[in-house]
Design an enzyme around this catalytic site. Structure first.
Site, mmCIF file in Angstrom:
data_model
loop_
_atom_site.group_PDB
_atom_site.id
_atom_site.type_symbol
_atom_site.label_atom_id
_atom_site.label_comp_id
_atom_site.label_asym_id
_atom_site.label_seq_id
_atom_site.Cartn_x
_atom_site.Cartn_y
_atom_site.Cartn_z
ATOM 1 N N ARG A 26 -8.076 -3.100 -80.550
ATOM 2 C CA ARG A 26 -6.687 -3.740 -80.802
ATOM 3 C C ARG A 26 -6.315 -5.082 -80.566
ATOM 4 O O ARG A 26 -5.283 -5.495 -80.155
ATOM 5 C CB ARG A 26 -5.728 -2.747 -79.851
ATOM 6 N N ARG A 30 0.471 -6.170 -80.235
ATOM 7 C CA ARG A 30 1.393 -6.698 -79.682
ATOM 8 C C ARG A 30 1.589 -7.451 -78.639
ATOM 9 O O ARG A 30 2.561 -8.122 -78.276
ATOM 10 C CB ARG A 30 2.480 -5.340 -79.467
ATOM 11 N N ARG A 39 4.430 -9.198 -87.747
ATOM 12 C CA ARG A 39 4.781 -7.856 -88.011
ATOM 13 C C ARG A 39 6.285 -7.703 -88.182
ATOM 14 O O ARG A 39 6.825 -7.112 -89.133
ATOM 15 C CB ARG A 39 4.572 -7.065 -86.811
ATOM 16 N N ASP A 76 -5.097 1.354 -90.131
ATOM 17 C CA ASP A 76 -5.004 2.530 -89.085
ATOM 18 C C ASP A 76 -5.729 3.616 -89.582
ATOM 19 O O ASP A 76 -5.954 3.752 -90.720
ATOM 20 C CB ASP A 76 -3.496 2.763 -88.984
ATOM 21 N N TYR A 153 -4.113 14.766 -85.514
ATOM 22 C CA TYR A 153 -2.919 14.207 -85.766
ATOM 23 C C TYR A 153 -2.713 15.086 -87.102
ATOM 24 O O TYR A 153 -1.099 15.094 -87.124
ATOM 25 C CB TYR A 153 -2.954 12.805 -86.387
HETATM 26 O O1 CP3 Z 1 -7.101 -4.578 -83.643
HETATM 27 C C1 CP3 Z 1 -7.331 -3.537 -83.982
HETATM 28 O O2 CP3 Z 1 -8.205 -2.578 -83.157
HETATM 29 C C2 CP3 Z 1 -7.657 -3.142 -85.613
HETATM 30 C C3 CP3 Z 1 -6.202 -2.373 -85.937
HETATM 31 C C4 CP3 Z 1 -6.490 -0.809 -85.483
HETATM 32 C C5 CP3 Z 1 -4.949 -0.225 -85.253
HETATM 33 N N1 CP3 Z 1 -5.100 1.111 -84.949
HETATM 34 C C6 CP3 Z 1 -3.544 -0.993 -85.399
HETATM 35 C C7 CP3 Z 1 -2.559 -0.364 -84.709
HETATM 36 C C8 CP3 Z 1 -7.242 0.047 -85.066
HETATM 37 C C9 CP3 Z 1 -8.782 0.201 -85.136
HETATM 38 C C10 CP3 Z 1 -6.515 1.502 -84.840
HETATM 39 C C11 CP3 Z 1 -7.023 2.561 -84.759
HETATM 40 C C12 CP3 Z 1 -6.285 3.818 -84.189
HETATM 41 N N2 CP3 Z 1 -5.201 4.163 -84.726
HETATM 42 C C13 CP3 Z 1 -6.661 4.687 -83.530
HETATM 43 C C14 CP3 Z 1 -8.198 4.978 -82.678
HETATM 44 C C15 CP3 Z 1 -8.216 4.124 -81.441
HETATM 45 C C16 CP3 Z 1 -7.636 4.354 -80.229
HETATM 46 O O3 CP3 Z 1 -6.571 3.695 -79.913
HETATM 47 O O4 CP3 Z 1 -7.886 5.480 -79.826
HETATM 48 C C17 CP3 Z 1 -5.840 5.872 -83.445
HETATM 49 C C18 CP3 Z 1 -5.837 7.132 -82.434
HETATM 50 C C19 CP3 Z 1 -4.801 5.529 -84.219
HETATM 51 C C20 CP3 Z 1 -3.289 6.158 -84.352
HETATM 52 C C21 CP3 Z 1 -2.260 5.379 -84.068
HETATM 53 N N3 CP3 Z 1 -1.807 3.933 -84.684
HETATM 54 C C22 CP3 Z 1 -1.263 5.428 -82.977
HETATM 55 C C23 CP3 Z 1 -1.430 6.607 -82.101
HETATM 56 C C24 CP3 Z 1 -0.405 4.412 -82.911
HETATM 57 C C25 CP3 Z 1 0.821 4.337 -81.970
HETATM 58 C C26 CP3 Z 1 0.356 4.075 -80.629
HETATM 59 C C27 CP3 Z 1 0.563 2.444 -80.427
HETATM 60 O O5 CP3 Z 1 -0.453 1.698 -79.932
HETATM 61 O O6 CP3 Z 1 1.549 2.152 -80.698
HETATM 62 C C28 CP3 Z 1 -0.676 3.613 -83.952
HETATM 63 C C29 CP3 Z 1 -0.047 2.272 -84.191
HETATM 64 C C30 CP3 Z 1 -0.815 0.779 -84.201
HETATM 65 N N4 CP3 Z 1 -2.088 0.898 -85.087
HETATM 66 C C31 CP3 Z 1 -0.487 -0.246 -83.741
HETATM 67 C C32 CP3 Z 1 -1.589 -1.140 -84.043
HETATM 68 C C33 CP3 Z 1 -1.758 -2.782 -83.642
HETATM 69 C C34 CP3 Z 1 0.603 -0.586 -83.091
HETATM 70 C C35 CP3 Z 1 1.828 -0.525 -84.065
HETATM 71 C C36 CP3 Z 1 2.917 -1.797 -83.926
HETATM 72 O O7 CP3 Z 1 2.519 -2.936 -84.368
HETATM 73 O O8 CP3 Z 1 4.026 -1.257 -83.694
#
Ligand code: CP3
Length: 344
Positions: A26, A30, A39, A76, A153
């Site tokens: 990540r 944010r 974003r 994602d 999911y």
């Molecule tokens: O920088 C990176 O790592 C690359 C991008 C990336 C994202 N999600 C962007 C993201 C990667 C590799 C993921 C993987 C992901 N997504 C996983 C596996 C890794 C982990 O964290 O366990 C999972 C379970 C998801 C599903 C997901 N996406 C959830 C549960 C959420 C909401 C929780 C949160 O952190 O807000 C997301 C949203 C998400 N994916 C964000 C980002 C940067 C935040 C969204 C935003 O900008 O509002």
């Protein structure tokens, strides 16, 4: 620059690299003001994922700011279910929502595997832009969710604390559950293969909820799908390095690389680095595993913990990372402190 000089690729090939290469899960997120600005420009999270210029921009932001050894494609794990026909949206402050799959008819109604590229082609375009724009020394990592985590999911329609709905379906209707796992395994191969063809140099499989699979279920739904995906990818793209992240696998981390063919196992921060050096790194490269809380709290403890992990894993191939994603409340300055503690 030849590929062998990229530090991450050297570590993935089994070489001990000093200091260890580093990137963060990540890392585009944010906690960075420039991410929040892009974003906002995109309007919402999914538009950001599907707009190649903006997705490439946020991928590059942490590389410019910190000079990480790897960039991870901005996308994602839930884009794949969407490409298979699930409805997907994100509720601000809460997380993802999807239409649910509760039976065999729901699995049968998914789109055919070949159709995923109609939705996911902007992701491949992001990969192509990144390969042009990344510095020559930076490795580009593509990724997908592992079938079990993605299934949790798709079945629940949201994140759940215990993955209860997915466990209920695998126990109550194993035929429907297995059909979903098969569809996801096949689609993940096609999705990662297309990322590799577009220019991803490494791929990572995120099995964030692997830890809730106990006993035989772990072998069947975490190890076996990872093995099948990795075998198919390596048959099509000989030599492509794969990082597997069976998060909270605990004792199941032992032998996971051998059983799946992964080149590197990513460790969450519930396992000790000394323990991992003895039991996991003996099979090859490991990645991890600083507690993401240190990126919020910082101070001398951050430096001491970083150095402890570097020392514990210095005897073999290691890619430094956190044990899970960096959180929105992290202080961007703490990333500099961590890098200084690693690189001196
Ligand atoms: O920088 C990176 O790592 C690359 C991008 C990336 C994202 N999600 C962007 C993201 C990667 C590799 C993921 C993987 C992901 N997504 C996983 C596996 C890794 C982990 O964290 O366990 C999972 C379970 C998801 C599903 C997901 N996406 C959830 C549960 C959420 C909401 C929780 C949160 O952190 O807000 C997301 C949203 C998400 N994916 C964000 C980002 C940067 C935040 C969204 C935003 O900008 O509002």
């Amino acid at each position: 620059m030849s590929e062998q000089t990229k530090t991450i690729l050297r570590a993935l090939a089994g070489e001990r690299v000093d200091p260890p290469p580093v990137w963060l899960m990540r890392q585009a997120g944010r906690y960075l003001p420039e991410y929040r600005a892009t974003r906002a420009q995109a309007g919402d999270f999914l538009s950001l994922c599907y707009t190649p210029d903006l997705a490439a921009e946020v991928t590059l932001q942490p590389i410019r700011r910190y000079g990480f050894d790897a960039a991870i494609l901005f996308a994602d794990i839930l884009l794949l279910p969407q490409a298979l026909g699930a409805d997907l949206w994100f509720v601000t402050g809460e997380g993802p929502r999807l239409s649910t799959i509760t039976d065999a008819a729901g699995v049968a109604a998914l789109k055919p595997t070949e159709a995923i590229h109609d939705t996911l082609s902007p992701v491949y375009e992001t990969v192509r832009i990144l390969r042009r724009e990344l510095p020559a020394e930076t490795t580009l990592i593509g990724f997908a969710g592992a079938p079990w985590t993605v299934a949790t999911y798709m079945i629940a329609g949201r994140g759940t604390p215990d993955q209860g709905p997915a466990h209920a379906l695998r126990e109550g209707d194993p035929a429907a559950f297995d059909a979903l796992m098969e569809r996801l395994t096949a689609a993940t191969v096609e999705y990662l293969s297309a990322q590799i063809e577009a220019g991803a140099e490494v791929v990572k499989l995120f099995d964030s909820w692997a830890g809730s699979l106990k006993g035989d279920a772990f072998a069947r739904y975490a190890t076996e799908p990872a093995r099948a995906i990795i075998a198919a990818l390596k048959a099509r793209h000989p030599g492509i390095p794969v990082i597997a992240f069976p998060r909270e696998a605990g004792a199941h981390y032992i032998g996971f690389a051998r059983a799946t063919g992964a080149d590197c196992v990513a460790l969450d921060n519930s396992v000790g680095a000394d323990w991992a050096a003895q039991h996991v790194q003996t099979d090859g490269c490991v990645q991890g595993n600083l507690d993401p809380r240190h990126m919020v709290t910082g101070g001398d403890t951050l430096v001491a913990e970083t150095q402890r992990i570097v020392r514990a894993l210095a005897g073999g191939p290691h890619i430094f990372n956190l044990g899970h994603g960096i959180t929105p409340d992290a202080d961007p300055e703490n990333v500099h402190r961590m890098l200084e503690a690693i690189r001196g």
